[in-house]
Design an enzyme around this catalytic site. Structure first.
Site, short mmCIF file in Angstrom:
data_model
loop_
_atom_site.label_atom_id
_atom_site.label_comp_id
_atom_site.label_asym_id
_atom_site.label_seq_id
_atom_site.Cartn_x
_atom_site.Cartn_y
_atom_site.Cartn_z
N LYS A 45 58.65 25.69 -2.96
CA LYS A 45 59.74 27.62 -3.53
C LYS A 45 58.22 27.96 -3.91
CE LYS A 45 62.67 30.17 -4.77
NZ LYS A 45 62.94 31.02 -3.42
N GLY A 72 65.15 35.91 -5.83
CA GLY A 72 64.60 37.37 -6.82
C GLY A 72 64.01 36.30 -7.06
N ASN A 128 53.92 34.41 0.86
CA ASN A 128 54.92 35.03 1.56
C ASN A 128 54.66 36.14 1.49
OD1 ASN A 128 57.75 35.50 1.70
ND2 ASN A 128 58.26 34.36 -0.45
N CYS A 131 59.72 38.66 0.70
CA CYS A 131 60.69 38.37 0.09
C CYS A 131 61.56 39.98 -0.05
CB CYS A 131 60.37 38.18 -1.64
SG CYS A 131 62.35 37.74 -2.86
N LYS A 165 54.06 33.84 5.29
CA LYS A 165 55.17 33.86 5.72
C LYS A 165 55.65 35.70 5.85
CE LYS A 165 59.42 32.28 5.93
NZ LYS A 165 60.03 31.63 4.81
C1 SIN Z 1 64.11 34.19 -2.77
O1 SIN Z 1 63.41 33.62 -3.67
O2 SIN Z 1 64.90 35.74 -3.11
C2 SIN Z 1 63.98 34.09 -1.71
C3 SIN Z 1 62.64 33.77 -1.23
C4 SIN Z 1 62.20 34.41 -0.35
O3 SIN Z 1 63.26 35.34 0.21
O4 SIN Z 1 60.99 34.45 0.73
#
Ligand code: SIN
Length: 316
Positions: A45, A72, A128, A131, A165
């Protein structure tokens, strides 16, 4: 059995399918279930500096065609994932794992990557930048200047295997702009695509999820055409040393095949993993293998990037 091995940077994987960050990767138990499945490896995660609760519920809904989520970035914090990864790396010294991470403030990136650089982690880091669900924060990778600033800072601190990402792009100029930025850095991969941000799913007369007035990232079958287009276009624009993890809309072995046909080196599975659990990896592997057998392909390089486009015929 066909040869499904693949390589990213100096890392070798004995299969090509893995989870997408966000699904079955919140804690040690979930990561362990993916680790002992047919998946090549796992990505954690997305870890932030401190643990986060994420958005209020309901924040995820599955539909027959896919999913919507506004999680989130709930996560247990960077230290937790570094600890869990150290355990997995001890147990499987030859298996490369992915750590996903991001900052929620510009100051975070230096601190995150200093910590990672000082840890014993020796796998791949997925930064990432996409998001769509943190309230009040933009999707970083739609701001090309911000991507360049962050990567300049991060690559000055961290010299291990690094990838990003990305969100989906929809405009050819944007593809060129992001590729021009990414090509300046020693990245070993990009993962494309994250969910398609800020969609809306309605059940009866009510939005399916609560945060952001019902808006959330769309995943699953809805987004496969965007994933294919992003993998294909970025493959044409990125330095060949930047490998591609294609993620988005994988429901069966044919979908895995198509992402590789567009140029993916590995394939991420998210919504379908959420629906089916880690046994999905054995099914996808078998279906990909069967399709390759049917077509006489023995290894992924026999068809990777070989998408054919019909010859254009002038309209009379
Ligand atoms: C999230 O936790 O909101 C999803 C993960 C993401 O979109 O990077």
């Amino acid at each position: 059995m066909a040869d499904l091995t693949t390589t990213i940077g100096d890392f070798h994987f004995d299969n090509t399918v893995m989870n997408g960050a966000g699904v079955w990767c919140f804690d040690r138990d979930e990561l362990s279930a993916v680790d002992s499945s047919a998946a090549a490896t796992f990505v954690t995660k997305t870890a932030t500096l401190q643990a986060r609760q994420g958005n209020p519920e309901p924040r995820m809904a599955a539909t027959s065609l896919g999913s919507i989520n506004s999680m989130g970035l709930p996560n247990k914090g960077l230290d937790y994932y570094l600890g869990v990864l150290a355990e997995f790396e001890n147990t499987h010294p030859d298996k490369p794992y992915f750590l996903s991470t991001t900052g929620t403030d510009p100051d975070d990136f230096g601190r995150l990557f200093t910590k990672i650089a000082q840890s014993n982690f020796h796998g791949l880091v997925e930064l990432n930048l996409s998001c769509p669900n943190v309230v009040g924060k933009p999707q970083i990778a739609y701001d090309f200047g911000a991507v360049e600033r962050i990567l300049t800072q991060v690559t000055g601190i961290y010299h291990g295997a690094l990838g990003v990402k990305l969100p989906p792009y929809f405009d050819l100029v944007h593809f060129q702009e992001i590729a021009a930025v990414l090509n300046k850095f020693p990245l070993v991969f990009v993962n494309t695509i994250n969910s398609v941000g800020n969609g809306l799913v309605i059940k009866d007369e009510t939005a399916a999820i609560a945060p952001k007035g019902g808006l959330g990232g769309i995943g699953g079958g809805y987004i496969k055409p965007m994933a294919l287009a992003n993998v294909r276009t970025l493959r044409q624009l990125l330095n060949p040393s930047i490998r591609i993890i294609g993620t988005g809309g994988v429901q069966n072995g044919r979908d895995v095949f198509e992402l590789i046909l567009c140029g993916a080196d590995m394939v991420g599975v998210a919504t379908q993993l959420g629906k089916e659990g880690p046994k999905v990896f054995a099914r996808l592997t078998q279906e990909l293998n069967d399709l390759m057998d049917e077509k006489g392909y023995r290894r992924l390089s026999d068809f990777r990037g070989n998408l054919q486009v019909p010859e254009a015929v002038a309209v009379r």
